[in-house]
Design a protein around this motif. Structure first.
Motif, short mmCIF file in Angstrom:
data_model
loop_
_atom_site.label_atom_id
_atom_site.label_comp_id
_atom_site.label_asym_id
_atom_site.label_seq_id
_atom_site.Cartn_x
_atom_site.Cartn_y
_atom_site.Cartn_z
N THR A 51 -21.61 11.32 7.01
CA THR A 51 -22.54 11.63 8.10
C THR A 51 -21.96 12.68 9.04
OG1 THR A 51 -23.41 9.39 7.99
CG2 THR A 51 -23.88 10.62 9.99
N ALA A 52 -20.68 12.51 9.39
CA ALA A 52 -20.04 13.46 10.31
C ALA A 52 -19.98 14.85 9.69
CB ALA A 52 -18.63 12.96 10.65
N TYR A 84 -18.06 21.23 2.94
CA TYR A 84 -18.27 19.78 3.04
C TYR A 84 -17.02 19.02 2.61
CZ TYR A 84 -19.90 15.13 1.74
OH TYR A 84 -20.02 13.78 1.60
N GLY A 85 -16.41 19.47 1.52
CA GLY A 85 -15.19 18.81 1.03
C GLY A 85 -14.06 18.87 2.05
N ILE A 86 -13.91 20.03 2.69
CA ILE A 86 -12.85 20.19 3.70
C ILE A 86 -13.10 19.25 4.88
CG2 ILE A 86 -11.89 21.77 5.43
CD1 ILE A 86 -12.41 24.04 3.39
N VAL A 87 -14.32 19.26 5.38
CA VAL A 87 -14.65 18.46 6.57
C VAL A 87 -14.52 16.97 6.26
CG1 VAL A 87 -16.46 17.86 8.22
CG2 VAL A 87 -16.15 20.24 7.54
N VAL A 92 -11.86 11.62 6.83
CA VAL A 92 -11.32 10.41 6.19
C VAL A 92 -9.86 10.23 6.55
CG1 VAL A 92 -10.71 9.36 3.98
CG2 VAL A 92 -12.96 10.36 4.29
N ALA A 93 -9.09 11.31 6.45
CA ALA A 93 -7.65 11.22 6.74
C ALA A 93 -7.38 10.87 8.19
CB ALA A 93 -6.98 12.55 6.39
N THR A 94 -8.27 11.31 9.09
CA THR A 94 -8.05 11.11 10.52
C THR A 94 -8.57 9.76 11.02
OG1 THR A 94 -8.33 13.49 10.80
CG2 THR A 94 -8.38 12.16 12.79
N VAL A 95 -9.70 9.33 10.47
CA VAL A 95 -10.42 8.19 11.05
C VAL A 95 -10.15 6.88 10.33
CG1 VAL A 95 -12.72 7.27 11.53
CG2 VAL A 95 -12.25 9.68 11.94
N PHE A 96 -9.99 6.95 8.99
CA PHE A 96 -9.89 5.70 8.24
C PHE A 96 -8.45 5.30 7.96
CE2 PHE A 96 -14.18 7.12 7.69
CZ PHE A 96 -14.87 5.95 7.91
N LYS A 298 -8.40 25.68 11.59
CA LYS A 298 -7.60 26.56 10.75
C LYS A 298 -8.06 26.50 9.30
CE LYS A 298 -3.39 26.32 13.56
NZ LYS A 298 -1.99 25.81 13.63
N GLN A 299 -8.37 25.26 8.83
CA GLN A 299 -8.83 25.11 7.45
C GLN A 299 -10.15 25.83 7.22
OE1 GLN A 299 -8.60 21.06 5.80
NE2 GLN A 299 -7.30 20.51 7.52
#
Length: 319
Positions: A51-52, A84-87, A92-96, A298-299
């Motif tokens: 969603t984000a 979409y893949g980058i975001v 996921v890495a930051t929130v979960f 940056k990404q």
């Protein structure tokens, strides 16, 4: 852009969760990592990342939908999928992971999580998770946009003239938008939260006005007081409900709107779902912060730079 109302709404949501936690019996069993991980699997909790990511790339998606040339559409599709893949990976890495487990453990007991799993596995629970909740998670952006627009209008006033009330849409009886509007107007607790939030905005503005006045800036103090009065007396909950209803009518089926309306009228089921939504609002808040991080910028800048040579080549070839 984060209007003050959004911050207030999140603070109220946080207070609601804390109240829930404090009301639990002292001997209640805390939620375990194992049960929470099971809930995450059943509820497909990583959909928050979807969603984000989609919310952030909405403009990109719009350009994709508008493109009719097959070759250009294929290029835009590939680019959208890369972005979409980058975001999504970044969210996921930051929130979960451990951080999400800790969020849920802070506010829920083991019995709560077991009930949540049962709810998630029910027919309505599956419909809610797959189709309804992704739409509801986009509502804050709709609310923020509308509230920000109205606030700017009220701040721009140069005299004490009060404009006529904002004309609300009058959808056809029985239409999806009419059903959505009725649902949002009766959404449990929403009107009270809006009223409280706007009162806090007005109170804060009056404090600022008093400060300006004490500094001798009477003109600015008068403008801020005018804004505070407008927020308190003119801005109506019905306006926000109508804005939400328009978005829901576009994104949700009539059957889902009817089902959600019925669920909201069941106090026990709504309370359970509301608790989950409050916690997920915190996750969405963190996801929003992740999307504004320098690392992600940056990404995305790297992806943008990689796309420019192709565009330059295309221009050269056309000459």
């Amino acid at each position: 852009m984060q209007p003050l109302f959004t911050t207030i709404a999140r603070s109220l949501a946080q207070a609601c969760i804390v109240t829930l936690a404090l009301s639990q019996a002292a001997h209640a069993e805390p939620a375990t990592k194992e049960s929470l991980q099971r809930y995450f699997e059943v509820a497909k909790s990583e959909r928050i990342a979807d969603t984000a990511a989609k919310a952030m790339l909405r403009k990109e998606g719009g350009a994709l939908q508008a493109e009719n040339d097959a070759r250009e559409k294929a290029k835009l599709t590939a680019r959208y999928e890369r972005l979409y893949g980058i975001v999504r990976k970044h969210v996921v890495a930051t929130v979960f992971g451990p951080k999400a487990i800790a969020d849920y453990q802070q506010y829920l007991q083991e019995s709560d999580v077991k009930d949540m799993i049962v709810m998630a596995q029910s027919p309505f629970g599956q419909t809610f998770l797959e189709k309804i909740n992704p739409v509801l998670q986009m509502q804050p952006a709709v609310i923020d946009g509308y509230v920000s627009k109205r606030m700017q209008e009220m701040k721009a006033r140069t005299d004490d003239t009060v404009p006529p009330p904002v004309a609300l849409p009058q959808p056809a009886a029985g239409s999806k938008e009419a059903l959505a509007q009725a649902m949002m107007l009766e959404w449990p607790g929403a009107r009270a939260q809006f009223t409280k939030g706007m009162a806090q905005v007005a109170d804060k503005s009056l404090e600022q006005a008093a400060s300006f006045e004490s500094q001798g800036n009477t003109d600015l103090a008068k403008r801020v007081r005018r804004f505070a009065t407008a927020v308190r007396t003119e801005f109506r909950f019905e306006e926000v409900a109508a804005a939400q209803a328009r978005m829901i009518a576009e994104e949700m089926s009539e059957a889902d709107i009817v089902a959600l309306t019925a669920e909201n009228k069941n106090p026990a089921r709504f309370a359970q779902r509301h608790n989950i939504e409050q916690i997920e609002a915190e996750l969405m808040g963190r996801a929003g912060a992740a999307l504004k991080s320098e690392e992600l910028k940056k990404q995305l800048a790297g992806e943008q730079a990689a796309a420019k040579p192709a565009k330059a080549g295309k221009k050269a070839a056309s000459k």
